[in-house]
Each structure stands twice: as structure tokens, then as C-alpha cells.
Write a protein that holds these residues in place. Structure first.
Motif, PDB file in Angstrom:
ATOM      1  N   MET A  49       0.835  -1.199   0.000  1.00 56.18           N
ATOM      2  CA  MET A  49       0.000   0.000   0.000  1.00 56.18           C
ATOM      3  C   MET A  49       0.874   1.255   0.000  1.00 56.18           C
ATOM      4  SD  MET A  49      -3.127  -1.102   2.524  1.00 56.18           S
ATOM      5  CE  MET A  49      -3.830   0.523   2.513  1.00 56.18           C
ATOM      6  N   GLU A  50       1.956   1.227   0.776  1.00 52.37           N
ATOM      7  CA  GLU A  50       2.863   2.373   0.805  1.00 52.37           C
ATOM      8  C   GLU A  50       3.504   2.582  -0.562  1.00 52.37           C
ATOM      9  OE1 GLU A  50       5.694   2.004   3.952  1.00 52.37           O
ATOM     10  OE2 GLU A  50       4.166   2.043   5.504  1.00 52.37           O
ATOM     11  N   ASP A  51       3.897   1.507  -1.221  1.00 55.93           N
ATOM     12  CA  ASP A  51       4.490   1.604  -2.546  1.00 55.93           C
ATOM     13  C   ASP A  51       3.490   2.169  -3.553  1.00 55.93           C
ATOM     14  OD1 ASP A  51       6.880   0.604  -1.625  1.00 55.93           O
ATOM     15  OD2 ASP A  51       6.553  -1.431  -2.381  1.00 55.93           O
ATOM     16  N   ALA A  52       2.247   1.720  -3.466  1.00 50.47           N
ATOM     17  CA  ALA A  52       1.211   2.216  -4.376  1.00 50.47           C
ATOM     18  C   ALA A  52       0.970   3.695  -4.133  1.00 50.47           C
ATOM     19  CB  ALA A  52      -0.081   1.427  -4.187  1.00 50.47           C
ATOM     20  N   TYR A  53       0.914   4.107  -2.872  1.00 49.15           N
ATOM     21  CA  TYR A  53       0.710   5.516  -2.543  1.00 49.15           C
ATOM     22  C   TYR A  53       1.879   6.348  -3.055  1.00 49.15           C
ATOM     23  CZ  TYR A  53       0.074   9.816   0.045  1.00 49.15           C
ATOM     24  OH  TYR A  53      -0.068  11.130   0.377  1.00 49.15           O
ATOM     25  N   ALA A  54       3.082   5.872  -2.847  1.00 47.75           N
ATOM     26  CA  ALA A  54       4.264   6.603  -3.311  1.00 47.75           C
ATOM     27  C   ALA A  54       4.255   6.725  -4.827  1.00 47.75           C
ATOM     28  CB  ALA A  54       5.539   5.906  -2.835  1.00 47.75           C
ATOM     29  N   GLY A  55       3.811   5.677  -5.515  1.00 46.51           N
ATOM     30  CA  GLY A  55       3.740   5.721  -6.976  1.00 46.51           C
ATOM     31  C   GLY A  55       2.738   6.741  -7.458  1.00 46.51           C
ATOM     32  N   ILE A  56       1.570   6.775  -6.847  1.00 47.92           N
ATOM     33  CA  ILE A  56       0.537   7.740  -7.240  1.00 47.92           C
ATOM     34  C   ILE A  56       1.013   9.153  -6.940  1.00 47.92           C
ATOM     35  CG2 ILE A  56      -1.782   8.580  -6.678  1.00 47.92           C
ATOM     36  CD1 ILE A  56      -2.539   5.605  -6.196  1.00 47.92           C
ATOM     37  N   TYR A  57       1.577   9.354  -5.754  1.00 46.35           N
ATOM     38  CA  TYR A  57       2.079  10.678  -5.378  1.00 46.35           C
ATOM     39  C   TYR A  57       3.188  11.113  -6.326  1.00 46.35           C
ATOM     40  CZ  TYR A  57       4.216  14.413  -2.709  1.00 46.35           C
ATOM     41  OH  TYR A  57       4.737  15.620  -2.323  1.00 46.35           O
ATOM     42  N   GLY A  58       4.064  10.192  -6.660  1.00 45.92           N
ATOM     43  CA  GLY A  58       5.167  10.500  -7.572  1.00 45.92           C
ATOM     44  C   GLY A  58       4.667  10.894  -8.951  1.00 45.92           C
ATOM     45  N   HIS A  59       3.646  10.199  -9.440  1.00 41.73           N
ATOM     46  CA  HIS A  59       3.073  10.528 -10.749  1.00 41.73           C
ATOM     47  C   HIS A  59       2.449  11.913 -10.738  1.00 41.73           C
ATOM     48  CE1 HIS A  59       2.587   5.975 -11.775  1.00 41.73           C
ATOM     49  NE2 HIS A  59       3.794   6.414 -12.060  1.00 41.73           N
ATOM     50  N   ARG A  60       1.704  12.213  -9.676  1.00 39.97           N
ATOM     51  CA  ARG A  60       1.062  13.531  -9.584  1.00 39.97           C
ATOM     52  C   ARG A  60       2.100  14.636  -9.474  1.00 39.97           C
ATOM     53  NH1 ARG A  60      -3.849  12.030  -5.468  1.00 39.97           N
ATOM     54  NH2 ARG A  60      -5.089  10.891  -6.980  1.00 39.97           N
ATOM     55  N   LEU A  61       3.149  14.372  -8.713  1.00 39.64           N
ATOM     56  CA  LEU A  61       4.212  15.352  -8.554  1.00 39.64           C
ATOM     57  C   LEU A  61       4.910  15.608  -9.889  1.00 39.64           C
ATOM     58  CD1 LEU A  61       5.875  17.161  -6.710  1.00 39.64           C
ATOM     59  CD2 LEU A  61       7.321  15.187  -6.199  1.00 39.64           C
ATOM     60  N   LEU A  62       5.216  14.551 -10.616  1.00 40.77           N
ATOM     61  CA  LEU A  62       5.856  14.696 -11.921  1.00 40.77           C
ATOM     62  C   LEU A  62       4.964  15.484 -12.875  1.00 40.77           C
ATOM     63  CD1 LEU A  62       8.079  14.140 -13.970  1.00 40.77           C
ATOM     64  CD2 LEU A  62       6.977  11.930 -14.427  1.00 40.77           C
ATOM     65  N   ALA A  63       3.683  15.163 -12.910  1.00 42.41           N
ATOM     66  CA  ALA A  63       2.756  15.877 -13.785  1.00 42.41           C
ATOM     67  C   ALA A  63       2.713  17.361 -13.430  1.00 42.41           C
ATOM     68  CB  ALA A  63       1.358  15.261 -13.694  1.00 42.41           C
ATOM     69  N   ALA A  64       2.670  17.672 -12.150  1.00 41.58           N
ATOM     70  CA  ALA A  64       2.631  19.073 -11.710  1.00 41.58           C
ATOM     71  C   ALA A  64       3.924  19.802 -12.065  1.00 41.58           C
ATOM     72  CB  ALA A  64       2.378  19.141 -10.208  1.00 41.58           C
ATOM     73  N   GLN A  65       5.047  19.134 -11.897  1.00 40.41           N
ATOM     74  CA  GLN A  65       6.327  19.761 -12.218  1.00 40.41           C
ATOM     75  C   GLN A  65       6.439  20.039 -13.717  1.00 40.41           C
ATOM     76  OE1 GLN A  65       8.862  16.792 -10.423  1.00 40.41           O
ATOM     77  NE2 GLN A  65       9.273  18.109  -8.657  1.00 40.41           N
ATOM     78  N   LEU A  66       5.992  19.116 -14.541  1.00 43.83           N
ATOM     79  CA  LEU A  66       6.043  19.326 -15.986  1.00 43.83           C
ATOM     80  C   LEU A  66       5.150  20.491 -16.408  1.00 43.83           C
ATOM     81  CD1 LEU A  66       6.041  15.649 -17.278  1.00 43.83           C
ATOM     82  CD2 LEU A  66       7.937  17.277 -17.350  1.00 43.83           C
ATOM     83  N   ARG A  67       3.954  20.572 -15.806  1.00 47.50           N
ATOM     84  CA  ARG A  67       3.063  21.702 -16.118  1.00 47.50           C
ATOM     85  C   ARG A  67       3.675  23.022 -15.692  1.00 47.50           C
ATOM     86  NH1 ARG A  67      -0.895  17.947 -14.292  1.00 47.50           N
ATOM     87  NH2 ARG A  67      -0.917  18.981 -12.262  1.00 47.50           N
ATOM     88  N   LYS A  68       4.358  23.032 -14.542  1.00 47.08           N
ATOM     89  CA  LYS A  68       5.008  24.259 -14.066  1.00 47.08           C
ATOM     90  C   LYS A  68       6.126  24.683 -15.006  1.00 47.08           C
ATOM     91  CE  LYS A  68       7.457  26.491 -10.307  1.00 47.08           C
ATOM     92  NZ  LYS A  68       8.285  27.246 -11.239  1.00 47.08           N
ATOM     93  N   ILE A  69       6.939  23.738 -15.441  1.00 51.48           N
ATOM     94  CA  ILE A  69       8.029  24.049 -16.366  1.00 51.48           C
ATOM     95  C   ILE A  69       7.465  24.603 -17.665  1.00 51.48           C
ATOM     96  CG2 ILE A  69       9.890  23.053 -17.763  1.00 51.48           C
ATOM     97  CD1 ILE A  69      10.275  21.029 -15.406  1.00 51.48           C
ATOM     98  N   GLN A  70       6.398  23.996 -18.157  1.00 52.47           N
ATOM     99  CA  GLN A  70       5.775  24.452 -19.397  1.00 52.47           C
ATOM    100  C   GLN A  70       5.239  25.868 -19.225  1.00 52.47           C
ATOM    101  OE1 GLN A  70       2.236  24.781 -20.252  1.00 52.47           O
ATOM    102  NE2 GLN A  70       2.671  25.144 -22.398  1.00 52.47           N
TER     103      GLN A  70
END
Length: 67
Positions: free
Chosen positions: A7-28
Motif C-alpha cells: 500500500m505504501e508503494d502504491a501511494y508513493a507511486g501515485i504521489y510520484g506521478h502527480r508530482l511529476l505531472a505538476a512539475q512538468l506543467r510548471k516548467i511548461q
């Protein structure tokens, strides 16, 4: 106990994906901002071009980031 780690791994994966998406949008968005702020037409074109390419990349990988 093993389920807890999964469950912790799944949560970290989801959080990581959202963080990456947000960072890419910010850079853009930053690139668009740089394009607006500069008076140098060559730099302006470069920033807009890179912003557009990054937006295309975001559109391509976005479905994978939602998994």
C-alpha cells in the motif's frame, strides 16, 4: 505486514506521478512566461517552441501518469 508495504508503494507511486505531472506543467508554464517577458525575438520563439514541445510530451504521457 507485506500488504502494508504494498500500500505504501502504491501511494508513493501515485504521489510520484502527480508530482511529476505538476512539475512538468510548471516548467511548461514557466517557458511561456519567459517568452512573454523577453524582448529578444529569437529567445521568444525558442521558449514558445519548447513550451509547445513540452505540452505535446505532457499530452502523450499524461494517461500513464494517471495510472
Amino acid at each position: 505486514m507485506n500488504e502494508c508495504f504494498q500500500m505504501e508503494d502504491a501511494y508513493a507511486g501515485i504521489y510520484g506521478h502527480r508530482l511529476l505531472a505538476a512539475q512538468l506543467r510548471k516548467i511548461q508554464a514557466d517557458m511561456e512566461g519567459f517568452a512573454i517577458q523577453t524582448d529578444d525575438q529569437t529567445a521568444k520563439q525558442m521558449y514558445y517552441s519548447q513550451s509547445k514541445e513540452l505540452q505535446n510530451l505532457i499530452d502523450i504521457i499524461n494517461p500513464y501518469l494517471k495510472e
